[in-house]
Design an enzyme around this catalytic site. Structure first.
Site, PDB file in Angstrom:
ATOM      1  N   HIS A  29      35.875  42.121  47.074  1.00 27.02           N
ATOM      2  CA  HIS A  29      35.544  42.936  48.249  1.00 27.02           C
ATOM      3  C   HIS A  29      36.486  42.656  49.416  1.00 27.02           C
ATOM      4  CE1 HIS A  29      31.593  42.722  46.123  1.00 27.02           C
ATOM      5  NE2 HIS A  29      31.709  44.029  46.319  1.00 27.02           N
ATOM      6  N   ASP A  44      35.849  38.026  49.291  1.00 27.43           N
ATOM      7  CA  ASP A  44      35.548  37.372  48.020  1.00 27.43           C
ATOM      8  C   ASP A  44      36.491  37.990  46.986  1.00 27.43           C
ATOM      9  OD1 ASP A  44      34.384  39.780  46.893  1.00 27.43           O
ATOM     10  OD2 ASP A  44      32.467  39.285  47.818  1.00 27.43           O
ATOM     11  N   SER A  56      29.777  49.211  46.405  1.00 26.01           N
ATOM     12  CA  SER A  56      29.848  48.173  47.432  1.00 26.01           C
ATOM     13  C   SER A  56      31.097  48.277  48.292  1.00 26.01           C
ATOM     14  CB  SER A  56      29.780  46.785  46.789  1.00 26.01           C
ATOM     15  OG  SER A  56      30.848  46.601  45.876  1.00 26.01           O
TER      16      SER A  56
END
Length: 189
Positions: free
Chosen positions: A178, A175, A39
């Site tokens: 990330h 967050d 991610s």
């Protein structure tokens, strides 16, 4: 202008790591760069246009393929790497993987071995690799020492400080795990 940006990019990567890092050869104008990871590579927490591969492509004037899959662990990355290399035919791979192994509390020795196998596979194919250390999140932000050891053993450039710095700065995060667009911008630069 693109050549100058590429030279600065490569110099920056080498300056961030230790001074004994191996050098990368300049990339030809038609070279493909493969950003391979999870991610953090996919750009979770930002838009596709502000992921680090997209920003990097604009900065260096070359094709940067975003091969990031959110949630991927190193064993899955190892399984999909051969097909991705065959399809994209990169001159350089930016390998940023391991965070989901940490989050899922998988065996770190196995994660290290999976990354070692990926680096070895790319080196055997004559593909340049830059290993990007991924921090473990917990009471702090710590990149396991085996990333640097693996890079040194394999003779590939290593960047182990930047993600740690970005993920320790709340203003650069979308967050808890990330980066946001500003964080990905810094990673690309």
């Amino acid at each position: 202008m693109s050549y100058r940006i590429m030279v600065w990019f490569l110099c920056g990567l080498l300056l961030w790591g230790c001074s004994s890092n191996p050098l990368l050869q300049p990339l030809p104008p038609d070279a493909v760069v493969l950003a391979f990871g999870d991610s953090l590579t996919a750009g979770t927490g930002a838009t596709p246009e502000t992921s680090y591969p997209a920003v990097l492509s604009r900065l260096i004037g070359r094709t940067v393929v975003n091969a990031g899959i959110p949630g991927e662990v190193t064993s899955a990355g190892l399984a999909r790497l051969p097909e991705t290399l065959d399809r994209e035919k990169p001159a350089l791979v930016l390998l940023c993987l391991g965070g989901n192994d940490f989050l899922q509390r998988l065996d770190q020795a196995q994660a290290e071995q999976n990354l070692r196998s990926m680096v070895s596979m790319m080196r055997k194919r004559g593909i340049a690799v830059v290993l990007i250390g991924v921090p473990r999140l917990g009471f702090g932000v710590d990149v396991p020492g085996w990333y640097a050891e693996l890079a040194k053993e394999a003779g590939v450039p290593y960047e182990g400080k930047l993600l740690k710095r970005i993920l320790a700065d709340r203003s650069l995060k979308s967050d808890p795990i990330h980066p946001n667009a500003a964080g990905y911008q810094q990673l690309a630069e």
